[in-house]
Scaffold this active site. Structure first.
Site, mmCIF file in Angstrom:
data_model
loop_
_atom_site.group_PDB
_atom_site.id
_atom_site.type_symbol
_atom_site.label_atom_id
_atom_site.label_comp_id
_atom_site.label_asym_id
_atom_site.label_seq_id
_atom_site.Cartn_x
_atom_site.Cartn_y
_atom_site.Cartn_z
ATOM 1 N N ASP A 99 0.862 -1.176 0.000
ATOM 2 C CA ASP A 99 0.000 0.000 0.000
ATOM 3 C C ASP A 99 0.900 1.228 0.000
ATOM 4 O O ASP A 99 1.748 1.374 0.881
ATOM 5 C CB ASP A 99 -0.895 -0.007 1.248
ATOM 6 C CG ASP A 99 -1.936 1.092 1.231
ATOM 7 O OD1 ASP A 99 -2.327 1.530 0.128
ATOM 8 O OD2 ASP A 99 -2.373 1.504 2.314
ATOM 9 N N ASP A 101 0.703 5.390 -0.222
ATOM 10 C CA ASP A 101 -0.164 6.564 -0.161
ATOM 11 C C ASP A 101 0.668 7.822 -0.306
ATOM 12 O O ASP A 101 1.668 8.005 0.399
ATOM 13 C CB ASP A 101 -0.907 6.627 1.182
ATOM 14 C CG ASP A 101 -1.995 5.580 1.314
ATOM 15 O OD1 ASP A 101 -2.620 5.243 0.288
ATOM 16 O OD2 ASP A 101 -2.227 5.102 2.433
#
Length: 164
Positions: A99, A101
């Site tokens: 992930d 971001d």
């Protein structure tokens, strides 16, 4: 690299070998044209949000200098996720092989369907604010304030140094 932007990217993984996947993502970031890694926080172990029974996450934050404007930078992050095996569109709080971001880009604010800057949840997440405060405690993010102060406010419950 002259010109460009300073930006901060959160990295996390909780499937497979999380720390190795975060390291591979850092290598992929560094190998991307227009991105130079400035510094990386220590790695942290954090409890997952959402679905019960998941493994703990390995989380970190990287400070980068980039020639890529925010939207192409976000596209590069999504490409790195895909190449690592991430399939978006599943459970919002489910386990993840990787992930990435985009937390903040100096001088840039976005609120579109594809990109919101600063990241709308960053100031609420210990697993973002603590590693970000390690490398940029004086950074002021719109809507969040000074990162170091926000990290102190959030505390350190549920976060510990990552040990392989």
């Amino acid at each position: 690299m002259s010109g460009g932007w300073r930006a901060w990217v959160a990295l996390g993984a909780n499937l497979g070998q999380p720390a190795a996947q975060v390291r591979q993502a850092l290598e992929a970031l560094a190998a991307t044209d227009g991105i130079d890694i400035v510094t990386v926080s220590p790695f942290y172990r954090t409890a997952p949000l959402g679905l019960p029974g998941q493994a703990d996450y390995c989380n970190a934050v990287a400070a980068i200098h980039t020639q890529l404007p925010p939207e192409p930078l976000m596209a590069a992050l999504l490409r790195i996720e895909r190449e690592a095996g991430r399939i978006r569109g599943g459970d919002r709080w489910g386990p993840r092989v990787l992930d990435l971001d985009l937390l903040h880009v100096d001088g840039e604010i976005r609120d579109t369907d594809s990109l919101r800057l600063p990241h709308p949840e960053a100031g609420r997440r210990v697993f973002v604010m603590v590693p970000l405060a390690d490398i940029a405690p004086e950074l002021v993010m719109p809507g969040i304030g000074r990162v170091g102060a926000r990290a102190v406010e959030l505390g350190r419950d549920g976060i510990a140094p990552w040990v392989d």
